[in-house]
Design a protein around this motif. Structure first.
Motif, mmCIF file in Angstrom:
data_model
loop_
_atom_site.group_PDB
_atom_site.id
_atom_site.type_symbol
_atom_site.label_atom_id
_atom_site.label_comp_id
_atom_site.label_asym_id
_atom_site.label_seq_id
_atom_site.Cartn_x
_atom_site.Cartn_y
_atom_site.Cartn_z
ATOM 1 N N ASP A 72 -31.994 38.128 -19.499
ATOM 2 C CA ASP A 72 -30.810 37.355 -19.314
ATOM 3 C C ASP A 72 -31.278 35.974 -19.564
ATOM 4 O O ASP A 72 -32.260 35.628 -19.103
ATOM 5 C CB ASP A 72 -30.497 37.854 -17.830
ATOM 6 C CG ASP A 72 -29.689 36.492 -16.990
ATOM 7 O OD1 ASP A 72 -28.538 37.144 -16.617
ATOM 8 O OD2 ASP A 72 -29.956 35.474 -17.232
ATOM 9 N N ASP A 73 -30.423 35.439 -20.163
ATOM 10 C CA ASP A 73 -30.426 33.866 -20.405
ATOM 11 C C ASP A 73 -29.023 33.426 -20.143
ATOM 12 O O ASP A 73 -28.119 33.819 -20.871
ATOM 13 C CB ASP A 73 -30.804 33.278 -21.639
ATOM 14 C CG ASP A 73 -31.569 32.141 -21.473
ATOM 15 O OD1 ASP A 73 -31.994 31.883 -20.424
ATOM 16 O OD2 ASP A 73 -31.110 31.062 -22.093
ATOM 17 N N SER A 74 -28.656 32.785 -19.125
ATOM 18 C CA SER A 74 -27.562 32.227 -18.788
ATOM 19 C C SER A 74 -27.507 30.604 -18.281
ATOM 20 O O SER A 74 -28.517 30.006 -18.249
ATOM 21 C CB SER A 74 -26.990 32.986 -17.479
ATOM 22 O OG SER A 74 -27.922 33.190 -16.635
ATOM 23 N N GLY A 75 -26.482 30.038 -18.150
ATOM 24 C CA GLY A 75 -26.365 28.779 -17.823
ATOM 25 C C GLY A 75 -25.150 28.196 -17.753
ATOM 26 O O GLY A 75 -23.937 28.970 -18.020
ATOM 27 N N LEU A 76 -24.764 27.103 -17.653
ATOM 28 C CA LEU A 76 -23.735 26.491 -17.309
ATOM 29 C C LEU A 76 -23.275 25.438 -18.359
ATOM 30 O O LEU A 76 -23.905 24.757 -18.931
ATOM 31 C CB LEU A 76 -23.646 25.665 -15.792
ATOM 32 C CG LEU A 76 -22.384 24.833 -15.642
ATOM 33 C CD1 LEU A 76 -21.398 25.687 -14.976
ATOM 34 C CD2 LEU A 76 -22.646 23.720 -14.435
ATOM 35 N N GLU A 77 -21.888 25.670 -18.896
ATOM 36 C CA GLU A 77 -21.521 24.782 -19.951
ATOM 37 C C GLU A 77 -20.319 23.963 -19.402
ATOM 38 O O GLU A 77 -19.320 24.472 -18.963
ATOM 39 C CB GLU A 77 -21.068 25.587 -21.124
ATOM 40 C CG GLU A 77 -22.160 26.338 -21.658
ATOM 41 C CD GLU A 77 -21.545 27.473 -22.939
ATOM 42 O OE1 GLU A 77 -22.462 27.897 -23.623
ATOM 43 O OE2 GLU A 77 -20.311 27.586 -23.012
ATOM 44 N N VAL A 78 -20.383 22.522 -19.261
ATOM 45 C CA VAL A 78 -19.477 21.634 -18.800
ATOM 46 C C VAL A 78 -18.642 20.934 -20.205
ATOM 47 O O VAL A 78 -19.438 20.269 -20.844
ATOM 48 C CB VAL A 78 -20.064 20.500 -17.974
ATOM 49 C CG1 VAL A 78 -19.033 19.656 -17.443
ATOM 50 C CG2 VAL A 78 -20.852 21.272 -16.881
ATOM 51 N N ASP A 79 -17.351 21.263 -20.246
ATOM 52 C CA ASP A 79 -16.561 20.566 -21.205
ATOM 53 C C ASP A 79 -16.745 19.135 -21.369
ATOM 54 O O ASP A 79 -17.034 18.429 -22.695
ATOM 55 C CB ASP A 79 -15.311 20.866 -21.351
ATOM 56 C CG ASP A 79 -14.896 22.300 -21.541
ATOM 57 O OD1 ASP A 79 -16.065 23.008 -22.143
ATOM 58 O OD2 ASP A 79 -14.072 22.942 -21.160
ATOM 59 N N ALA A 80 -16.599 18.157 -20.267
ATOM 60 C CA ALA A 80 -16.893 16.834 -20.430
ATOM 61 C C ALA A 80 -18.129 16.384 -20.936
ATOM 62 O O ALA A 80 -18.395 15.269 -21.033
ATOM 63 C CB ALA A 80 -16.441 16.245 -19.165
ATOM 64 N N GLY A 82 -19.952 17.832 -23.303
ATOM 65 C CA GLY A 82 -20.201 18.595 -24.568
ATOM 66 C C GLY A 82 -20.817 19.942 -24.571
ATOM 67 O O GLY A 82 -21.711 20.279 -25.401
ATOM 68 N N GLY A 83 -20.628 20.640 -23.362
ATOM 69 C CA GLY A 83 -21.396 21.836 -23.381
ATOM 70 C C GLY A 83 -22.698 21.826 -22.604
ATOM 71 O O GLY A 83 -23.429 23.055 -22.526
ATOM 72 N N ALA A 84 -23.189 20.683 -22.409
ATOM 73 C CA ALA A 84 -24.379 20.598 -21.306
ATOM 74 C C ALA A 84 -24.150 20.951 -19.927
ATOM 75 O O ALA A 84 -23.044 20.901 -19.570
ATOM 76 C CB ALA A 84 -24.861 19.092 -21.491
ATOM 77 N N PRO A 85 -25.000 21.466 -19.220
ATOM 78 C CA PRO A 85 -26.388 21.672 -19.399
ATOM 79 C C PRO A 85 -27.006 22.773 -20.481
ATOM 80 O O PRO A 85 -27.967 22.820 -20.822
ATOM 81 C CB PRO A 85 -27.245 21.591 -18.182
ATOM 82 C CG PRO A 85 -26.448 22.105 -17.269
ATOM 83 C CD PRO A 85 -24.961 21.875 -17.818
ATOM 84 N N MET A 110 -21.214 13.839 -13.412
ATOM 85 C CA MET A 110 -19.672 14.075 -13.626
ATOM 86 C C MET A 110 -18.569 13.022 -12.659
ATOM 87 O O MET A 110 -17.379 13.290 -12.543
ATOM 88 C CB MET A 110 -19.649 15.443 -12.837
ATOM 89 C CG MET A 110 -19.958 16.610 -13.967
ATOM 90 S SD MET A 110 -18.824 16.657 -15.424
ATOM 91 C CE MET A 110 -17.273 17.239 -14.661
ATOM 92 N N ALA A 111 -19.545 11.983 -11.927
ATOM 93 C CA ALA A 111 -18.620 11.316 -10.938
ATOM 94 C C ALA A 111 -17.699 10.534 -11.958
ATOM 95 O O ALA A 111 -17.947 10.090 -12.846
ATOM 96 C CB ALA A 111 -19.832 10.327 -10.408
ATOM 97 N N GLY A 112 -16.321 10.734 -11.345
ATOM 98 C CA GLY A 112 -15.271 9.925 -11.964
ATOM 99 C C GLY A 112 -14.669 10.554 -13.306
ATOM 100 O O GLY A 112 -13.643 9.995 -13.776
ATOM 101 N N LYS A 113 -15.026 11.529 -13.633
ATOM 102 C CA LYS A 113 -14.588 12.430 -14.816
ATOM 103 C C LYS A 113 -13.316 13.440 -14.103
ATOM 104 O O LYS A 113 -13.553 14.036 -13.258
ATOM 105 C CB LYS A 113 -15.808 13.320 -15.483
ATOM 106 C CG LYS A 113 -16.593 12.323 -16.173
ATOM 107 C CD LYS A 113 -17.588 13.317 -17.005
ATOM 108 C CE LYS A 113 -18.436 12.714 -17.963
ATOM 109 N NZ LYS A 113 -18.999 11.241 -17.727
ATOM 110 N N ASN A 115 -11.705 15.550 -16.490
ATOM 111 C CA ASN A 115 -11.755 17.022 -16.969
ATOM 112 C C ASN A 115 -12.983 17.636 -16.399
ATOM 113 O O ASN A 115 -14.298 17.267 -16.747
ATOM 114 C CB ASN A 115 -12.164 16.640 -18.612
ATOM 115 C CG ASN A 115 -12.492 18.244 -19.217
ATOM 116 O OD1 ASN A 115 -12.033 19.161 -18.661
ATOM 117 N ND2 ASN A 115 -12.524 18.040 -20.443
ATOM 118 N N ARG A 116 -12.772 18.754 -15.356
ATOM 119 C CA ARG A 116 -13.689 18.991 -14.812
ATOM 120 C C ARG A 116 -13.912 20.623 -15.100
ATOM 121 O O ARG A 116 -14.702 21.484 -14.598
ATOM 122 C CB ARG A 116 -13.519 19.173 -13.162
ATOM 123 C CG ARG A 116 -13.561 17.574 -12.945
ATOM 124 C CD ARG A 116 -13.481 17.393 -11.480
ATOM 125 N NE ARG A 116 -14.880 17.439 -10.777
ATOM 126 C CZ ARG A 116 -15.720 16.507 -10.779
ATOM 127 N NH1 ARG A 116 -15.518 15.178 -11.488
ATOM 128 N NH2 ARG A 116 -17.068 16.627 -10.368
#
Length: 198
Positions: A72-80, A82-85, A110-113, A115-116
């Motif tokens: 399994d390889d998995s992770g979190l993609e955050v739009d604000a 650019g898909g990181a981390p 993410m502080a102040g953003k 788009n979450r």
């Protein structure tokens, strides 16, 4: 005596991940992981996608053991962000597998953003004898919370609320999380494939 369950070896040393997989699929298989085989090598995750990393692990471990190997390889993609981390989710805070550092860095950037929006993505690969049998993926949309909530789960679970929920994965409990999660969705496809294979 009931027949012995077939063995499924998970190509991970992450006991939390193994436990999630065991909870979802464990009544059909005896779920082990590389911690049960002390001489197995550590596989460098040098891929740039979840599929590349999952394949590297599945193929390498399946060359060393007898039976089915699931990685399994998995992770979190955050739009604000650019898909990181993304594929670097487990080392985002600068130290591999340090969940508090990863969460602290995510909160800081993410502080102040406003788009979450974010998603958890999971790719799984089944291999045997050094050969890939199949790959599967699952994802769950949601949002990044402004602070962590809940003591359950692991990784970014306290900071992620799945779509349709105000509570974090860490607050939902394992049964509810497994029904909604990226890993649960990928595993449902794995289970269906294994069943069709007999």
């Amino acid at each position: 005596m009931p027949p012995e369950l077939p063995i499924l070896i998970v190509a991970t040393r992450n006991a939390h991940k193994t436990q999630e997989i065991r909870e979802i699929i464990g009544d059909r298989y005896k779920v082990l992981d590389v911690n049960d085989f002390p001489n197995l090598p550590t596989v460098d995750e040098t891929g740039t996608t979840f599929l590349e990393n999952a394949t590297l692990k599945a193929v390498a471990i399946s060359r060393e053991v007898t039976g089915l190997v699931l990685s399994d390889d998995s992770g979190l993609e955050v739009d604000a962000l650019g898909g990181a981390p993304g594929v670097w989710s487990s080392s985002y805070g600068g130290e591999e597998g340090n969940h508090p550092k990863n969460n602290a860095r995510l909160m800081a950037v993410m502080a102040g953003k406003t788009n979450r929006s974010a998603r958890f993505r999971c790719t799984m690969v089944l291999a045997e004898g050094g050969e890939v049998l199949a790959d599967f993926s699952g994802s769950v949309e949601g949002k990044i919370l402004e602070e962590p909530f809940g003591a359950g789960g692991f990784g970014y679970d306290p900071l992620f609320a799945p779509e349709g929920q105000e509570r974090s994965f860490a607050e939902l409990g394992s049964e509810a999380k497994n029904a909604l999660s990226h890993r649960g969705r990928a595993l449902a496809k794995v289970a269906a494939w294994l069943e069709s294979r007999g």
